[in-house]
Design an enzyme around this catalytic site. Sequence first.
Site: not given
Length: 305
Positions: A169, A165, A152
């Site tokens: 990622k 997150y 991401s």
Amino acid sequence: MTINLDGKVAIVTGAGNGLGRSHALALAARGAKVVVNELGGDRTGVGKSSAPAEEVVKLITEAGGEAFHHGANVTNYAEVEDMVQQTMDKWGRVDILINNAGILRDKSFAKMPLEDFQACVDVHLMGSVNCTKAVWGIMREQEYGRVVMTTSSSGMYGNFGQANYGAAKMGVLGLMNTLVQESAKYDIAINALAPTAATRMTEGLMPEDFTKLLSPEAVTAAAVYLCSDQAPNNTILCAGAGGYAVAAMYETDGIFLSPEEQNPDVIAERWDEITDTSKNAKLASGAEQSQKFVLKALAELEAQS
């Protein structure tokens, strides 16, 4: 060129909704047999339901394809192993793995419980580790494999409220970089997809005008390419709203400092030289960085002798 996946067997995690659903349907449409992995929780990882995955399986089989659902929680290696074993029992091989399963638990780092940080790392990073580990020996033995990590922009560039997150990622890119070194002779291509799409994971995070442009299908086109015989290796392919680009990490050429100069004052004084991007290079492995610095030092010492 038409990408054909006839005879290939694919596992797609988190395939009941959003990008995973789109990936599974597209792979099947190209001829792949598909394992639709889906736990069926909400976007925070809470809950369980087989209904979304069963709908995807139904769509694939009604179109003449082959698919089955497995509800393995990607954070549980025993369940992942069972999913892979069932795949082998049914179809005898695993050619493609798309590590797509994910959750969101957004909060600023100051307010984020460590449990929410751990949960994101467990699903995104360890989920990718578990699934890749479970198929790794199979792909090595058959001397063929295509593994897609889902990264991401939040990991590569940062995004407010997504420390958990983003860290996970970015972690899958480190995993990819090393596995590429270990799989070169087995025709296992490992790449990463950096998607931008409007799914339930992004509900409320983007203006409505944006979400209309960000179809999952646009991202899936890139995912299917990374699953094909023509796939590159060790590449981060970014996709969204019809845009496609490659992201990469580059390192400046840097400078050499003699032992007498190796102190923070000299580093501060020569910072502009250290950060000069005119000779940026993309390194193929961590060892190349060590080699670069050693060669730079040897060249300087030779010039002084």
